[in-house]
Design an enzyme around this catalytic site. Structure first.
Site, PDB file in Angstrom:
ATOM      1  N   SER A 209     -26.877 -27.817 -65.414  1.00  0.00           N
ATOM      2  CA  SER A 209     -27.981 -28.071 -64.529  1.00  0.00           C
ATOM      3  C   SER A 209     -28.723 -26.611 -65.051  1.00  0.00           C
ATOM      4  O   SER A 209     -29.144 -26.092 -66.046  1.00  0.00           O
ATOM      5  CB  SER A 209     -27.817 -27.931 -63.156  1.00  0.00           C
ATOM      6  OG  SER A 209     -29.124 -28.682 -62.598  1.00  0.00           O
TER       7      SER A 209
ATOM      8  N   HIS B  22     -26.042 -36.255 -62.888  1.00  0.00           N
ATOM      9  CA  HIS B  22     -26.194 -35.100 -62.865  1.00  0.00           C
ATOM     10  C   HIS B  22     -24.803 -34.588 -63.390  1.00  0.00           C
ATOM     11  O   HIS B  22     -23.852 -34.642 -62.620  1.00  0.00           O
ATOM     12  CB  HIS B  22     -26.710 -34.518 -61.610  1.00  0.00           C
ATOM     13  CG  HIS B  22     -27.536 -33.343 -61.873  1.00  0.00           C
ATOM     14  ND1 HIS B  22     -28.296 -32.947 -63.053  1.00  0.00           N
ATOM     15  CD2 HIS B  22     -27.585 -31.725 -61.217  1.00  0.00           C
ATOM     16  CE1 HIS B  22     -28.884 -31.752 -62.986  1.00  0.00           C
ATOM     17  NE2 HIS B  22     -28.288 -31.088 -62.053  1.00  0.00           N
TER      18      HIS B  22
ATOM     19  N   ASP C  27     -29.913 -39.467 -64.070  1.00  0.00           N
ATOM     20  CA  ASP C  27     -30.235 -38.271 -63.531  1.00  0.00           C
ATOM     21  C   ASP C  27     -31.744 -38.005 -63.614  1.00  0.00           C
ATOM     22  O   ASP C  27     -32.179 -38.254 -64.853  1.00  0.00           O
ATOM     23  CB  ASP C  27     -29.379 -37.245 -64.375  1.00  0.00           C
ATOM     24  CG  ASP C  27     -29.600 -36.006 -63.851  1.00  0.00           C
ATOM     25  OD1 ASP C  27     -30.295 -35.610 -62.700  1.00  0.00           O
ATOM     26  OD2 ASP C  27     -29.164 -34.965 -64.653  1.00  0.00           O
TER      27      ASP C  27
END
Length: 467
Positions: A174, A436, A409
Site C-alpha cells: 500500500s 488489498h 481492491d
C-alpha cells in the site's frame, strides 16, 4: 488507509499484525503479544532531519531481523512499515519468508518514522509533525540500508570471509509499497529492485474511483442497497435536528459532526471491500432487503458489531476530528499522523462521486478541507500535483519494480496494473477475495489459482532483479 482510524493496510494475518484490525482492537493486541514472544525489536539511531546537516537531533527507529534463512552471500529483503505500528517482521510462513528461504535471504523490517515506537518527538503537535513526509522517510530507508550493509560486511570480515555486496530488494504494501517503488526510483544504487504490493504511486487528491470500485466489487444487488443507505443517511441527517440525532444514536455515534459521521459509515462499508470480506457486509444487508427488514437497522448492526471492533478505540471516536486534535504520542495510535500525511502531501481524499455513489455525499472535498483544518488547526491542503511531478505518478521513471494488485481492491486505481516492459512488470490477481495486498498473505493450499500464479510471477520478478 483512507480513514482517520488508519486500519492496518495489510491483511497478513500472520505478519505485521497484519489484519484489517486497527492497533487497539482485541485481535490486534493479541497479535502484538504473539509477535513480542517471537521477535525482539532492535533499534537504529536515525536522524530527525536529513536535510539540515547542522541539526544533530536523532531518534530510535525500530526494526526486526529474521536471519534463519540467511546464507551470508544471499540477498537482503527489506520490508517497509507504513502508516501503522510494526509489531514484527513478515515471518510465520508469509510469502516474503517463502521467497527468503528460496534465496537464502536476510529479512529486515523497518518501522516508519512517527508510527508505533518510532516517534521522534515528545508530542505530535502540528509543528512537530513537519518532519513527517515521504522524502524524510526515504532518506531514513537509505541511511538504514547503508548502515546495515556496513554491519554485514563487518560481520563477514570478523568471520574471515571475503567482502561481498549483498543485493537488496525493497518490499512494502500500500503506502509502504509506494515507498518501495519510490526508493528504487530515487536510490537505484541502493536497491536491486522493489516489490510494490498495492503500491499507490498515483498521488490523487480527488479519489472518487475508490468509491466506484466499491460499487463494482460488491455487485449490483449490494451496490443498490448501499446507494439507498447513503441517500437515506443524508436525508435523515438533513431532515431535522431530531432525525439527525436519532440516526447517529442508531449507529452508536451520538453528537458526531455530520461529515465525520458520514465518513465513518463510508468506511464501514468500504473497508469490507478493501480487505476482502465484502460478503460479511453484503449478506446481512441482502437478507434484510429480501425479508423486508429495515436496511438502516441492518447496517447499524453490522457497523457496531463487526466494524467498530476493528477500530483503534473500538468505536466512533477516532472519526471525530476534534478528538484527533490530541497530540499525545501513543505507540498504538496512527490516525493523527496519517491524516497529516494526507493533508500535507498525499491526498487520496475518497470523495463521493456525483452518481451511483456508495457513500454519503457529505464525504466531499469540502469535508476533507474541514477535516484537515480542524484536526491541525491550520489551513493545510496537499499539493498533490507537485508530488506527482517529483515521483512521476503512474509514469514513474524507474525499472526493476514489480507492481501487484487485487482486482477487488479500490486502491488499484492509484497503482500500476499494466506491465510496460520486462523491467517493470505488473500483475492483478483476479479472484473473489483478491483485495488489498492480497499477495502478501501467507500462501495456502486453497488459494485461488490466479493468486498462486500471481505469487509465482512475483517470485520470478524477484529472481530476475537479483540476476
Amino acid at each position: 488507509m483512507g480513514a482517520a482510524h488508519t486500519l492496518l493496510l495489510w491483511i497478513l494475518p500472520a505478519v505485521v499484525v497484519a489484519t484489517y484490525y486497527a492497533p487497539h482492537s482485541a485481535i490486534a493486541l493479541e497479535m502484538k503479544e504473539k509477535m513480542a514472544g517471537e521477535f525482539v525489536p532492535q533499534w537504529f539511531v536515525q536522524k530527525l532531519d536529513h536535510f539540515h546537516p547542522d541539526d544533530t537531533r536523532v531518534f530510535k527507529q525500530k526494526y526486526f531481523v529474521i536471519d534463519r534463512h540467511f546464507n551470508n552471500d544471499g540477498p537482503v529483503f527489506l520490508y517497509l512499515g507504513g502508516e501503522a505500528p510494526l509489531y514484527g517482521p513478515p515471518g510465520f510462513g508469509s510469502f516474503i519468508e517463502t521467497m527468503a528461504e528460496q534465496h537464502g535471504a536476510l529479512i529486515l523490517a523497518l518501522e516508519h518514522r512517527y508510527y508505533g515506537e518510532s516517534i521522534p518527538v515528545d508530542n505530535l503537535s502540528t509543528e512537530n509533525l513537519k518532519w513527517l513526509n515521504t522524502r524524510q522517510a526515504l532518506l531514513d530507508i537509505a541511511a538504514f540500508r547503508i548502515a546495515y550493509s556496513q554491519k554485514i560486511k563487518l560481520d563477514r570480515q570478523q568471520e574471515g570471509k571475503p567482502e561481498l555486496d549483498n543485493p537488496w530488494i525493497i518490499m512494502g504494501g500500500s503506502y509502504a509499497g509506494a515507498l518501495a517503488a519510490w526508493f528504487r526510483l530515487k536510490f537505484p544504487h541502493l536497491a536491486r529492485g522493489s516489490v510494490a504490493s498495492s503500491g499507490v504511486v498515483d498521488v490523487i487528491n480527488d479519489f472518487q474511483m475508490f468509491d466506484v470500485q466499491v460499487r463494482q466489487s460488491v455487485g449490483p444487488e449490494c451496490a443498490s442497497i448501499l446507494h439507498y443507505i447513503a441517500k437515506e443517511l443524508d436525508r435523515r441527517m438533513d431532515e431535522s435536528p431530531q432525525s439527525n440525532a436519532q440516526v447517529k444514536s442508531l449507529f452508536g455515534a451520538p453528537g458526531l459532526y455530520d461529515g465525520d459521521f458520514a465518513y465513518m459509515l463510508s468506511d464501514s462499508a468500504a473497508m469490507a471491500v478493501q480487505y476482502g470480506y465484502a460478503e460479511q457486509l453484503c449478506d446481512p444487508l441482502k437478507q434484510a432487503y429480501q425479508s423486508g427488514a429495515d436496511l438502516m437497522n441492518a447496517f447499524a448492526e453490522y457497523t457496531k458489531n463487526f466494524f467498530f471492533p476493528t477500530l483503534e478505540r473500538g468505536g466512533y471516536l477516532e472519526y471525530d476530528c476534534k478528538y484527533l486534535q490530541d497530540g499525545t504520542p501513543d505507540a498504538d495510535r496512527s490516525g493523527r499522523q496519517w491524516w497529516y500525511q494526507k493533508c500535507t502531501e498525499l491526498g487520496w481524499m475518497q470523495n463521493a462521486p456525483k452518481e451511483n455513489y456508495m457513500r454519503s455525499t457529505k464525504v466531499s472535498e469540502e469535508y476533507h478541507k474541514y477535516a484537515c483544518r480542524t484536526i491541525f488547526q491550520a489551513p493545510l491542503w496537499p499539493d498533490t500535483e507537485a508530488v506527482q511531478h517529483y515521483y512521476g505518478g503512474r509514469a514513474i521513471p524507474a525499472t526493476n519494480i514489480m507492481f501487484v494488485n487485487g482486482n477487488q481492491d479500490p486502491w488499484q486505481h492509484a497503482s500500476i496494473t499494466n506491465s510496460t516492459d520486462i523491467s517493470r512488470p505488473a500483475r492483478v490477481a483476479k479472484c473473489a477475495h483478491c483485495s488489498h495486498c492480497v499477495d502478501l498473505k501467507p500462501p495456502s493450499w486453497d488459494d485461488d489459482q490466479d493468486l498462486k500464479d500471481t505469487r509465482d510471477d512475483v517470485a520470478k520478478a524477484v529472481a530476475f532483479f537479483l540476476q
